[in-house]
Design a protein around this motif. Structure first.
Motif, PDB file in Angstrom:
ATOM      1  N   ILE A  74       1.163  -1.012  -0.444  1.00 15.53           N
ATOM      2  CA  ILE A  74      -0.222   0.176  -0.322  1.00 15.53           C
ATOM      3  C   ILE A  74       0.834   0.940   0.171  1.00 15.53           C
ATOM      4  O   ILE A  74       0.350   2.376  -0.541  1.00 15.53           O
ATOM      5  N   ASN A  75       2.101   1.006   0.676  1.00 15.59           N
ATOM      6  CA  ASN A  75       2.539   2.176   0.510  1.00 15.59           C
ATOM      7  C   ASN A  75       3.531   2.608  -0.435  1.00 15.59           C
ATOM      8  O   ASN A  75       3.804   3.803  -1.063  1.00 15.59           O
ATOM      9  N   LYS A  76       3.884   1.618  -1.446  1.00 13.33           N
ATOM     10  CA  LYS A  76       4.170   1.251  -3.009  1.00 13.33           C
ATOM     11  C   LYS A  76       3.276   2.104  -3.929  1.00 13.33           C
ATOM     12  O   LYS A  76       3.381   2.833  -4.663  1.00 13.33           O
ATOM     13  N   ASN A  77       1.869   1.867  -3.818  1.00 13.57           N
ATOM     14  CA  ASN A  77       0.658   2.753  -4.537  1.00 13.57           C
ATOM     15  C   ASN A  77      -0.381   2.378  -4.002  1.00 13.57           C
ATOM     16  O   ASN A  77      -0.997   1.295  -3.453  1.00 13.57           O
ATOM     17  N   GLU A  78      -0.548   3.417  -3.417  1.00 11.91           N
ATOM     18  CA  GLU A  78      -2.274   3.300  -2.327  1.00 11.91           C
ATOM     19  C   GLU A  78      -3.390   3.328  -3.198  1.00 11.91           C
ATOM     20  O   GLU A  78      -4.385   2.345  -2.717  1.00 11.91           O
ATOM     21  N   LEU A  79      -2.967   2.787  -4.987  1.00 13.80           N
ATOM     22  CA  LEU A  79      -4.359   2.827  -5.345  1.00 13.80           C
ATOM     23  C   LEU A  79      -4.661   1.299  -6.498  1.00 13.80           C
ATOM     24  O   LEU A  79      -3.411   1.215  -6.878  1.00 13.80           O
ATOM     25  N   THR A 134      -6.748   2.460 -14.359  1.00 12.23           N
ATOM     26  CA  THR A 134      -8.115   2.331 -15.037  1.00 12.23           C
ATOM     27  C   THR A 134      -8.883   1.945 -13.814  1.00 12.23           C
ATOM     28  O   THR A 134      -9.566   3.498 -13.584  1.00 12.23           O
ATOM     29  N   LEU A 135      -9.106   1.162 -12.658  1.00 13.61           N
ATOM     30  CA  LEU A 135     -10.028   0.995 -12.029  1.00 13.61           C
ATOM     31  C   LEU A 135      -9.886   2.736 -10.471  1.00 13.61           C
ATOM     32  O   LEU A 135     -10.751   2.952 -10.513  1.00 13.61           O
ATOM     33  N   LYS A 136      -8.613   2.409 -10.605  1.00 16.87           N
ATOM     34  CA  LYS A 136      -8.043   3.582  -9.188  1.00 16.87           C
ATOM     35  C   LYS A 136      -8.844   3.295  -8.060  1.00 16.87           C
ATOM     36  O   LYS A 136      -9.926   4.250  -7.715  1.00 16.87           O
ATOM     37  N   LYS A 137      -9.362   2.365  -7.818  1.00 14.22           N
ATOM     38  CA  LYS A 137      -9.586   1.358  -6.429  1.00 14.22           C
ATOM     39  C   LYS A 137      -8.410   1.824  -5.766  1.00 14.22           C
ATOM     40  O   LYS A 137      -6.917   1.193  -5.415  1.00 14.22           O
ATOM     41  N   LYS A 138      -8.997   2.629  -4.185  1.00 17.63           N
ATOM     42  CA  LYS A 138      -7.787   2.962  -3.299  1.00 17.63           C
ATOM     43  C   LYS A 138      -8.054   1.740  -2.163  1.00 17.63           C
ATOM     44  O   LYS A 138      -9.056   0.846  -2.077  1.00 17.63           O
ATOM     45  N   LEU A 181      -9.419  -3.033   9.288  1.00 20.21           N
ATOM     46  CA  LEU A 181      -9.091  -2.746   7.814  1.00 20.21           C
ATOM     47  C   LEU A 181      -8.863  -0.946   8.200  1.00 20.21           C
ATOM     48  O   LEU A 181      -9.801  -0.061   8.738  1.00 20.21           O
ATOM     49  N   VAL A 182      -7.521  -0.696   7.891  1.00 18.25           N
ATOM     50  CA  VAL A 182      -7.548   0.936   7.496  1.00 18.25           C
ATOM     51  C   VAL A 182      -7.158   1.293   6.362  1.00 18.25           C
ATOM     52  O   VAL A 182      -6.491   1.103   5.681  1.00 18.25           O
ATOM     53  N   ARG A 183      -7.326   2.443   6.064  1.00 19.77           N
ATOM     54  CA  ARG A 183      -6.400   3.506   5.054  1.00 19.77           C
ATOM     55  C   ARG A 183      -5.145   3.317   5.060  1.00 19.77           C
ATOM     56  O   ARG A 183      -4.454   3.576   6.294  1.00 19.77           O
ATOM     57  N   LYS A 184      -4.490   3.998   4.657  1.00 15.68           N
ATOM     58  CA  LYS A 184      -3.272   4.430   4.154  1.00 15.68           C
ATOM     59  C   LYS A 184      -3.036   4.945   5.172  1.00 15.68           C
ATOM     60  O   LYS A 184      -1.841   4.832   5.863  1.00 15.68           O
ATOM     61  N   GLU A 185      -3.750   6.535   5.343  1.00 15.78           N
ATOM     62  CA  GLU A 185      -3.021   7.725   6.529  1.00 15.78           C
ATOM     63  C   GLU A 185      -3.161   7.098   8.099  1.00 15.78           C
ATOM     64  O   GLU A 185      -2.603   7.666   8.530  1.00 15.78           O
ATOM     65  N   LEU A 186      -4.060   5.736   8.241  1.00 21.86           N
ATOM     66  CA  LEU A 186      -3.405   4.848   9.646  1.00 21.86           C
ATOM     67  C   LEU A 186      -3.017   4.041   9.751  1.00 21.86           C
ATOM     68  O   LEU A 186      -2.627   3.154  10.843  1.00 21.86           O
TER      69      LEU A 186
END
Length: 269
Positions: free
Chosen positions: A167-172, A177-181, A219-224
């Motif tokens: 997730i650090n390398k690529n959050e998406l 194309t899809l651009k899903k976080k 589960l958490v987003r990259k920010e956390l």
């Protein structure tokens, strides 16, 4: 420190144990599934009214999950659905979006049923993130799926990864194309033979090989991702063991409570 607990209670009236657990672990936010027989007034009164149950406008809509929290927090239920609730949380240090879930069980439903619910959850999470301009998003609860199952890792579901490097390398995922976080799932970091941290639910049925399931997850987003400083399935409350003969004591619950600690200072916005 933000201490969050999730516990599937198996519809058992175990208020005294919940009260002790909240006090012992200094829980800030406690989320429950299968809570039908719980007297939340008793819990609030026993804790000196330092906690309150957070209900939405439609107070009877807490069908699968419900939440109690410290009265010092500003928490609003902003979405109530059959299988999940979404909350906006302000602690004084941070703003969070929290989705509390209890997905369809594995005995009576198929993977496709859970995937349909997850797509609805994700649509609401993404809309809430955009509306609140906040990516400090937490999803916690009984997923009724294991970390490598489709419900967790599919880009059309929670789109979670099990390693920070990814997730650090690529959050998406599929950024062109899809651009899903993505979400980050920290469970593998904490599962350990050495600490006997196996899972939250033990299943044994005839000739099926018995083993622990990790159904209750975070589960958490990259920010956390760097905010998580501890996570465990509790095996005792005070001096009371939650296991009997090596598996969850059914008279208490068939799930172990999940405790998560998040460092609030210096991580995220």
């Amino acid at each position: 420190m933000l201490n969050i607990m999730f516990w599937n209670l198996k519809r058992n009236a175990i208020e005294d144990m919940i009260i002790t657990c909240i006090a012992e672990n200094n829980i800030d936010i406690a989320i429950f599934a299968e809570f039908d027989n719980i007297d939340f007034n008793k819990i609030e009164e026993s804790l000196g009214k330092m906690y309150k149950r957070i209900l939405g406008v439609q107070k009877d809509r807490d069908r699968k999950v419900t939440l109690i929290a410290k009265t010092t927090f500003d928490i609003k239920s902003i979405e109530q659905e059959k299988r999940y609730n979404i909350y906006n949380i302000e602690t004084g240090l941070k703003k969070y979006i929290l989705a509390a879930i209890h997905l369809e069980d594995r005995r009576n439903y198929e993977t496709r049923d859970r995937l349909e619910t997850i797509r609805d959850i994700m649509e609401n999470i993404e809309q809430t993130e955009a509306l609140w301009k906040c990516n400090n998003t937490i999803v916690i609860g009984d997923f009724n799926a294991n970390p490598y199952d489709e419900e967790l890792i599919s880009r059309y579901a929670f789109n979670s990864v099990l390693f920070k490097t990814i997730i650090n390398k690529n959050e998406l995922r599929n950024p062109s194309t899809l651009k899903k976080k993505r979400f980050y799932n920290p469970i593998l970091h904490y599962i350990s033979e050495e600490t006997e941290m196996y899972g939250s639910f033990y299943y044994e049925n005839g000739s099926v090989t018995p083993y622990w399931y990790c159904l209750d997850q975070l589960l958490v987003r990259k920010e956390l991702i760097n905010s998580i400083c501890h996570m465990e399935y509790l095996k005792r409350i005070d001096k009371k063991e939650l296991l009997k003969n090596g598996i969850p004591d059914q008279e208490i619950s068939d799930h172990l409570p999940l405790l998560v600690k998040l460092q609030e200072v210096g991580n995220g916005v």
